[in-house]
Design a protein around this motif. Structure first.
Motif, short mmCIF file in Angstrom:
data_model
loop_
_atom_site.label_atom_id
_atom_site.label_comp_id
_atom_site.label_asym_id
_atom_site.label_seq_id
_atom_site.Cartn_x
_atom_site.Cartn_y
_atom_site.Cartn_z
N GLU A 98 0.83 -1.20 0.00
CA GLU A 98 0.00 0.00 0.00
C GLU A 98 0.87 1.25 0.00
OE1 GLU A 98 -3.26 0.21 -0.40
OE2 GLU A 98 -3.28 -1.97 -0.61
N ASP A 99 1.98 1.22 0.76
CA ASP A 99 2.88 2.38 0.79
C ASP A 99 3.50 2.63 -0.57
OD1 ASP A 99 2.37 2.79 3.46
OD2 ASP A 99 4.17 1.74 4.17
N GLU A 102 0.95 4.12 -2.92
CA GLU A 102 0.73 5.54 -2.64
C GLU A 102 1.88 6.41 -3.15
OE1 GLU A 102 -1.95 7.17 -1.59
OE2 GLU A 102 -2.94 5.21 -1.70
N GLN A 103 3.11 5.90 -3.04
CA GLN A 103 4.25 6.63 -3.58
C GLN A 103 4.13 6.81 -5.09
OE1 GLN A 103 7.93 4.70 -2.42
NE2 GLN A 103 7.30 4.56 -0.27
N LEU A 105 1.33 6.70 -6.86
CA LEU A 105 0.21 7.59 -7.15
C LEU A 105 0.59 9.05 -6.91
CD1 LEU A 105 -2.71 5.52 -5.60
CD2 LEU A 105 -2.43 6.10 -8.02
N THR A 106 1.33 9.32 -5.84
CA THR A 106 1.76 10.69 -5.56
C THR A 106 2.64 11.21 -6.68
OG1 THR A 106 1.67 10.31 -3.16
CG2 THR A 106 3.03 12.14 -3.93
N LYS A 139 -7.79 4.60 -9.47
CA LYS A 139 -7.45 5.76 -8.64
C LYS A 139 -7.10 6.97 -9.49
CE LYS A 139 -6.02 3.30 -4.45
NZ LYS A 139 -6.93 4.00 -3.50
#
Length: 390
Positions: A98-99, A102-103, A105-106, A139
């Motif tokens: 998940e981390d 998120e990286q 996606l950011t 997303k």
């Protein structure tokens, strides 16, 4: 004089953008402005790079890392003003979390543009139905996948001079990840079709046809069997078609479409379809012009663009053997440069790749040759129009 004009114009734009407010406008206003860049044609090299464009890179699985190395080598040789932020996201190599997601996606939300290899999805069920690839698409709302199937001059296939475009809705349909066991031994897999997303992909297809000067859009469906789901998709396409009277509109059943593509693909121009059909047709059409190694693709949302190969295969059996064909990934990278308005560099890369294919001296195994990935990349580098002076 030119410098003074540029400085004055930039000052005016900064004032305007700051007056409008918002971080996005201020980010644009802070970019260096060059008058000479606007005067540069695709045929002549730019005097200098006005900015370095940051792009998110996801090598993916299989031969993806090798193909990305090919892209980086060609970009370096061509002095392409792109800097990659590289992330390794893989479900099969235990590099997914998940981390990490998120990286990624950011980075993608910041850069707006990404280039990626195939992130392989294991068939084993491990508690999560939606793969990381699917979650990325959702997303970022990458609803439109575009695959331009174009014959490569110099490489002959059963059907030459092909030029058709496949547009696929890829956020719903059969890939909605909604499955459950209703009773023991009975699995229900839900296919989701909505009017909103059907009309959105139809409008995208007709807008694409209008912008690219194409004359016909064909909706692909199975409404004779799935009367409500595909019926809604077909109805939505027909409604949108009425808004584009200059574009001819037709529809065809998916199974007949597959046969017609093999027999007479020249009858098609732009095809638009739901998720699963698009996945199948992408691969079928790629096979008409040389296979997964030669067809580029891209996915779009309202804000983001992701560039990848048209037929998504990890080609795991070729890992480490230096035999993968980098053509599709290099052409995808060239399309990415065009999206970034780096027209000169885009033409430089795509022309070099097509020149190597047309010459016919350096070909990978999938195209009937004996050359390695490295041989092909070296040939492309040698055919670049602009080589930096060090």
């Amino acid at each position: 004089m030119v410098v003074k004009m540029a400085a004055a114009l930039r000052g005016s734009l900064v004032t305007l953008f700051k007056g409008l407010g918002g971080p996005r406008w201020q980010q644009l206003a802070s970019r260096p402005l060059s008058v000479s860049a606007g005067l540069c044609s695709p045929e002549s090299p730019p005097a200098r790079a006005d900015a370095i464009f940051k792009v998110t890179m996801l090598p993916g699985d299989g031969v993806g890392p090798e193909l990305m190395t090919a892209v980086k080598d060609v970009f370096k040789a061509g002095d392409v003003p792109v800097e990659f932020e590289e992330f390794h996201l893989s479900e099969v190599q235990n590099m997914a979390s998940e981390d990490k997601l998120e990286q990624v996606l950011t980075s993608m939300k910041t850069n707006k543009v990404a280039i990626k290899g195939k992130i392989h999805t294991p068939m084993e069920f491990k508690g999560e139905l939606a793969s990381y690839e699917m979650r990325l698409r959702r997303k970022l709302d990458l609803f439109a996948n575009v695959v331009h199937v174009n014959s490569l001059p110099g490489y002959n296939t059963r059907h030459n001079n092909l030029d058709l475009v496949i547009i696929r809705e890829q956020t719903e349909g059969e890939y909605s990840s909604l499955e459950h066991e209703s009773v023991t031994g009975v699995i229900e897999c839900l296919k989701i079709i909505t009017r909103e997303k059907s009309r959105r992909i139809a409008k995208f297809a007709f807008d694409y046809a209008t912008k690219k000067g194409r004359s016909k859009v064909t909706a692909v469906h199975k409404a004779n069997i799935m009367k409500l789901g595909d019926g809604l998709f077909l109805q939505s396409c027909a409604e949108v078609a009425q808004l584009y009277p200059k574009i001819k509109y037709e529809n065809i059943i998916i199974d007949n479409c597959c046969m017609q593509l093999v027999q007479n693909p020249y009858q098609f121009d732009v095809l638009v379809m739901p998720n699963l059909y698009g996945n199948i047709i992408d691969n079928l059409a790629a096979g008409l012009v040389g296979g997964a190694g030669v067809v580029p693709g891209e996915s779009y949302s309202a804000e983001y663009a992701v560039f990848e190969t048209g037929a998504r295969h990890p080609f795991a059996q070729a890992v480490g053997r230096n035999i993968a064909n980098p053509t599709a990934m290099l052409l995808s990278a060239a399309n990415m440069l065009r999206h970034l308005n780096l027209e000169y560099h885009s033409h430089m890369v795509s022309d070099a790749v097509k020149r190597v294919i047309k010459q016919g001296k350096v070909r990978t195994r999938d195209l009937g040759g004996y050359c390695t990935t490295g041989d092909f990349v070296h040939a492309v580098v040698e055919n670049l129009r602009h080589r930096p002076v060090h």
